[in-house]
Design an enzyme around this catalytic site. Structure first.
Site, PDB file in Angstrom:
ATOM      1  N   GLU A 136       0.851  -1.196   0.000  1.00 42.18           N
ATOM      2  CA  GLU A 136       0.000   0.000   0.000  1.00 42.18           C
ATOM      3  C   GLU A 136       0.881   1.237   0.000  1.00 42.18           C
ATOM      4  O   GLU A 136       1.852   1.319   0.763  1.00 42.18           O
ATOM      5  CB  GLU A 136      -0.908   0.001   1.223  1.00 42.18           C
ATOM      6  CG  GLU A 136      -1.793   1.249   1.350  1.00 42.18           C
ATOM      7  CD  GLU A 136      -2.714   1.193   2.567  1.00 42.18           C
ATOM      8  OE1 GLU A 136      -3.175   0.074   2.909  1.00 42.18           O
ATOM      9  OE2 GLU A 136      -2.972   2.250   3.176  1.00 42.18           O
ATOM     10  N   GLU A 141      -2.343  11.324   3.319  1.00 44.35           N
ATOM     11  CA  GLU A 141      -3.347  11.098   4.354  1.00 44.35           C
ATOM     12  C   GLU A 141      -3.315  12.312   5.281  1.00 44.35           C
ATOM     13  O   GLU A 141      -2.241  12.819   5.622  1.00 44.35           O
ATOM     14  CB  GLU A 141      -3.076   9.832   5.155  1.00 44.35           C
ATOM     15  CG  GLU A 141      -3.394   8.551   4.421  1.00 44.35           C
ATOM     16  CD  GLU A 141      -3.230   7.340   5.315  1.00 44.35           C
ATOM     17  OE1 GLU A 141      -4.243   6.680   5.603  1.00 44.35           O
ATOM     18  OE2 GLU A 141      -2.079   7.078   5.716  1.00 44.35           O
TER      19      GLU A 141
END
Length: 255
Positions: A136, A141
């Site tokens: 990932e 974020e």
């Protein structure tokens, strides 16, 4: 000559630590009035029954209705609808997948306690090998409970979840206006950038499959989560609705 030398020096200094992009390979500019489903898939619901809460105890229910295309921009809106939260999550799985290159978005993030927007990638083999073995890449974020911080993170079988290879960088103006978030991904390393400035490098010496699953195609994900292990657990209901506005997604070759 002196003036020319000074200008060259200034140009060199301003370029230090800045990303260098190669040829533009693909771009999504969100033209038109609806999302291009030849490129994007919707992921719907709350993740149940397989991964309830999307694996992170998130609170939102994903729909096709929590987004719109306005003036060449994707707008994902996280809402409080009665006693539940709704949002949108889209992916390019099986449609637009890439191995290596400079991946970038330009976006304006939502803010507030409990909000969790992201621009990230998953390995195309996730259905075969599962997470985290698939790998990932979290290019952006942001969690509203930590103002001014941008997270850039990699999850692998060797290091994932709370032990992921992660870095957070403070930008006092990150909540204001649009910013660019990108990763320069080569066969050897990952360099993460915010507004063109290097913030984190991942370059393990021993690139075993468990440490470096990044030698295969990955696909994009754009979403806004609410609450959860990382974004919450507390959620301030007074912040809603909140908009994640995405100007573009682009892929360049490595310089």
């Amino acid at each position: 000559m002196k003036k020319t030398a000074i200008l060259l020096l200034l140009a060199s200094c301003s370029a230090f630590g800045q990303v260098k992009k190669g040829k533009l390979i693909w771009e999504e500019n969100f033209d038109g009035t609806t999302l291009n489903e030849k490129v994007w898939n919707y992921e719907l619901g709350d993740g149940c029954p397989n991964i309830c809460g999307w694996g992170n105890n998130e609170r939102q229910f994903y729909t096709k209705e929590n987004h719109k295309i306005v003036d060449g921009k994707l707008v994902i809106t996280a809402k409080k609808d009665g006693n539940k939260y709704t949002s949108t999550r889209i992916t390019t799985a099986g449609k637009k997948e890439f191995q290596y290159g400079y991946m970038e978005t330009r976006a304006k993030i939502p803010v507030g306690q409990g909000i969790w927007p992201a621009f990230w990638m998953l390995g195309s083999n996730i259905k075969q090998v599962g997470w985290p073995k698939s790998g990932e890449i979290d290019i952006l974020e942001y969690v509203g409970k930590e103002p001014h911080m941008v997270y850039t993170t990699l999850h692998t079988k060797a290091n994932h979840g709370d032990h992921a290879s992660s870095h957070k960088t403070r930008f006092d103006d990150i909540e204001e206006g649009f910013h660019t978030f990108g990763v320069d991904w080569t066969k050897d390393k990952m360099d993460f950038y915010v507004d063109g400035t290097l913030v984190f490098t991942f370059n393990p010496a021993d690139k075993t499959e468990d440490v470096w699953p990044f030698n295969q195609p990955f696909y994009f994900i754009l979403n806004v989560a609410v609450g959860g292990n990382f974004g919450g657990p507390e959620v301030d209901d007074s912040i809603f609705p909140q908009e994640f506005i995405v100007d573009y997604v682009r892929v360049y070759s490595n310089k």
